[in-house]
Scaffold this motif. Sequence first.
Motif, PDB file in Angstrom:
ATOM      1  N   SER A 393       0.820  -1.217   0.000  1.00 59.02           N
ATOM      2  CA  SER A 393       0.000   0.000   0.000  1.00 59.02           C
ATOM      3  C   SER A 393       0.852   1.264   0.000  1.00 59.02           C
ATOM      4  O   SER A 393       0.401   2.323   0.430  1.00 59.02           O
ATOM      5  N   CYS A 394       2.099   1.136  -0.476  1.00 55.32           N
ATOM      6  CA  CYS A 394       2.974   2.313  -0.551  1.00 55.32           C
ATOM      7  C   CYS A 394       3.066   2.803  -1.995  1.00 55.32           C
ATOM      8  O   CYS A 394       2.151   2.588  -2.780  1.00 55.32           O
ATOM      9  N   THR A 395       4.161   3.429  -2.361  1.00 53.79           N
ATOM     10  CA  THR A 395       4.233   4.162  -3.617  1.00 53.79           C
ATOM     11  C   THR A 395       3.937   3.304  -4.841  1.00 53.79           C
ATOM     12  O   THR A 395       3.030   3.609  -5.629  1.00 53.79           O
ATOM     13  N   SER A 417      -0.148  -3.289   6.395  1.00 54.87           N
ATOM     14  CA  SER A 417       0.045  -2.525   7.633  1.00 54.87           C
ATOM     15  C   SER A 417      -0.309  -1.071   7.372  1.00 54.87           C
ATOM     16  O   SER A 417      -0.481  -0.643   6.222  1.00 54.87           O
ATOM     17  N   ALA A 418      -0.421  -0.295   8.445  1.00 51.21           N
ATOM     18  CA  ALA A 418      -0.758   1.118   8.328  1.00 51.21           C
ATOM     19  C   ALA A 418       0.283   1.839   7.480  1.00 51.21           C
ATOM     20  O   ALA A 418       1.484   1.543   7.540  1.00 51.21           O
ATOM     21  N   THR A 419      -0.166   2.795   6.696  1.00 51.73           N
ATOM     22  CA  THR A 419       0.692   3.476   5.723  1.00 51.73           C
ATOM     23  C   THR A 419       0.601   4.983   5.916  1.00 51.73           C
ATOM     24  O   THR A 419      -0.501   5.523   6.070  1.00 51.73           O
ATOM     25  N   TYR A 420       1.743   5.651   5.899  1.00 51.41           N
ATOM     26  CA  TYR A 420       1.738   7.113   5.977  1.00 51.41           C
ATOM     27  C   TYR A 420       1.451   7.682   4.595  1.00 51.41           C
ATOM     28  O   TYR A 420       2.100   7.310   3.605  1.00 51.41           O
ATOM     29  N   GLY A 484     -11.849   2.997   4.570  1.00 48.79           N
ATOM     30  CA  GLY A 484     -11.321   1.899   5.362  1.00 48.79           C
ATOM     31  C   GLY A 484      -9.822   1.763   5.301  1.00 48.79           C
ATOM     32  O   GLY A 484      -9.260   0.794   5.839  1.00 48.79           O
ATOM     33  N   PHE A 485      -9.134   2.704   4.670  1.00 49.82           N
ATOM     34  CA  PHE A 485      -7.679   2.655   4.568  1.00 49.82           C
ATOM     35  C   PHE A 485      -7.066   2.917   5.932  1.00 49.82           C
ATOM     36  O   PHE A 485      -7.477   3.820   6.660  1.00 49.82           O
ATOM     37  N   ARG A 486      -6.065   2.118   6.302  1.00 49.80           N
ATOM     38  CA  ARG A 486      -5.405   2.243   7.612  1.00 49.80           C
ATOM     39  C   ARG A 486      -4.252   3.228   7.508  1.00 49.80           C
ATOM     40  O   ARG A 486      -3.241   2.956   6.868  1.00 49.80           O
ATOM     41  N   LEU A 524     -10.279  -2.551  -1.730  1.00 48.26           N
ATOM     42  CA  LEU A 524      -9.284  -2.540  -0.665  1.00 48.26           C
ATOM     43  C   LEU A 524      -9.567  -3.674   0.306  1.00 48.26           C
ATOM     44  O   LEU A 524     -10.710  -3.894   0.715  1.00 48.26           O
ATOM     45  N   LYS A 525      -8.515  -4.417   0.677  1.00 43.97           N
ATOM     46  CA  LYS A 525      -8.648  -5.448   1.712  1.00 43.97           C
ATOM     47  C   LYS A 525      -7.532  -5.271   2.722  1.00 43.97           C
ATOM     48  O   LYS A 525      -6.358  -5.196   2.351  1.00 43.97           O
TER      49      LYS A 525
END
Length: 638
Positions: A393-395, A417-420, A484-486, A524-525
């Motif tokens: 879920s990054c770049t 995992s959670a993403t900035y 729902g994105f973390r 998204l899952k």
Amino acid sequence: MHSSEAALPTLTKLGLKSSTFDGVDALNVAQHWLKAFGLACEANDVQAVLDLFIKSDFISPPLSKPSPPATDLNQDPSVYWRDVLALTWDFRTLEGTQNIRQLLLDRLAVTEIHDVKINTTDKGASPSLQRPYPDLVWVQALFKFETKIGFASGVVRLVPIKKSDTVKWKAHCIFTNLEDLKGFPEKIGHLRNQESDHGKWEALRSKEREFVAEDPLVLIIGGGQSGLDVAARLKSLELTSLIIEKNERIGDNWRNRYDALCLHDTVWYDHLPYIPFPPNWPVYTPARKLANWLEGYAEAMELNVWTSSTVTKAVQDSTTNRWLVTVETKAGTDTQTRVFNVKHLIFAQGFSGGKGYIPQYPGMDVFKGPILHSLQHNKAEDHLGKRVVVIGSCTSAHDISVDYANHDVDVTMFQRSATYIMSVKRGLRMTLDDFYSEDGPSTEVGDLLVASYPNLLNIGISYRLTQKIAEADADLLDALKQCGFRLGWGFKDCGFLMSAWARAGGYYLGKLRTRTISNCKLMLKNDSQIASFTETSIRFENGSELPADVVIFCTGLGNARDGIREICGDTVADNCSPVWGMDEEGELNGCWRDMGFEGLWYMMGNLALCRFYSKHIALQIKALEENLFDGVRYSRTK
């Protein structure tokens, strides 16, 4: 106060109430301090130098450990001296009065700092009063000085302290940086070649590239921006080098990536050494446009490159410490092998030799569809009509997933995992514009200013900046939450920059199309972790199952030492320095500095880091070759 802010020199910690400071003459304050600093250094008066700093023995909590509660932290501000080669022949951040005192006792007399002068001539260099936040005030000044062996530059930030009924300005943070070696300037500008070749140039270049009669001094593995930049720096110091590039063309490391790839950094941040991008260059560079520029750069700078070539083995001779490097070059159906004997070997392969990291799960061997890494992905049209799952879920994950969604491909992003998340439009500009912009400082001044912030100090500054960016990106972040994105806050809640230094990932910067997620074009899952693969799906730990025909892993790259291990073997890989990640002083491990084996170097980073720090590798090699290095790196055992 958040624990990350512990070391910030707030007005409260300095014993002052909030004030406008409108009447402060920044130039006068800087000149007064630098004059006293220069006199103290020339007199080798350690105490006089220390008296010019605020006094603090605060030491930041180790970056490798969780931050303690803010209430448990010393409320005094810290004090820093970051040095790049000028005093220490290393990359060091000394924190606290006692550590700085020891640095000065050990290295001030040896270094022979003299002729300290304020820098008011370079664009953006003039002293200025800065107030990044209501409770933070400092005078920033750039300066130049000489040492026994070189010319250097510096940046100092002076903070106000109350003394009796007056305000005095003392250093909270200083940066010193080696720029050039005396007697061995870069052969640029008025020192460039002024001879006319009269038809000899092409033959001379061919001879130079082939290295028939002799081996180069330096062999560089990798012809991306890191390899090209350090080769250009070496050439300007009249040190011979050869780049070994596995691809057919320079730039293929960008050219062969997925179609949707575009730089998220602005053009002003990404200039290469000596040749900036032209003024009509787009602000955000498409990957294949950059690839062509790199190829042209290698030609324009007359860099020696062997393409379609691979380093298969490198062994250090125990008697001479030289490196015996085996290179295989493909020419049609033929493969030629040559063993080079070089003094310096530079790895410029990025993480894991540019190989993607794919975590392993049970059942991957029975999955019927292709399992790819983002490095192997080309374009969304390759999988029209397929069910695609993007892991990550990054770049790269966002770029590739959005591209699939825009081509009406059934795509699901699995967020592990959670993403900035930070926008380019607002967040990245808030991060970079003070240093790199159309109307900002010169690139050279911007580089110095960025380098002048030790990462131990950057923790606090980045934390505050991350909060400001979150406020500016509120609409984006709210939309992602609704999808729902973390969302994460990055390393130590400090956003993008610290996450990049600490683990080179965990974030996405870009023009995120949140509606692509919310209108279900991109599913998204993220409710469970992967348990296994089947022939046609991915199963999760909570019992759910996701059908898939194609799986793309956007899970980053491996450990940079894996590339060293593949070429140099286990002994070198196990005993050389780690590469990337921050040490206890906040300095990057391994990059651009001594790695524990004579003549072994690692050059890596984004375009801006490579532009700046490539010069420091070249300066170290030149100093070693000209016997200017005094044999002492100010090591962390001090």
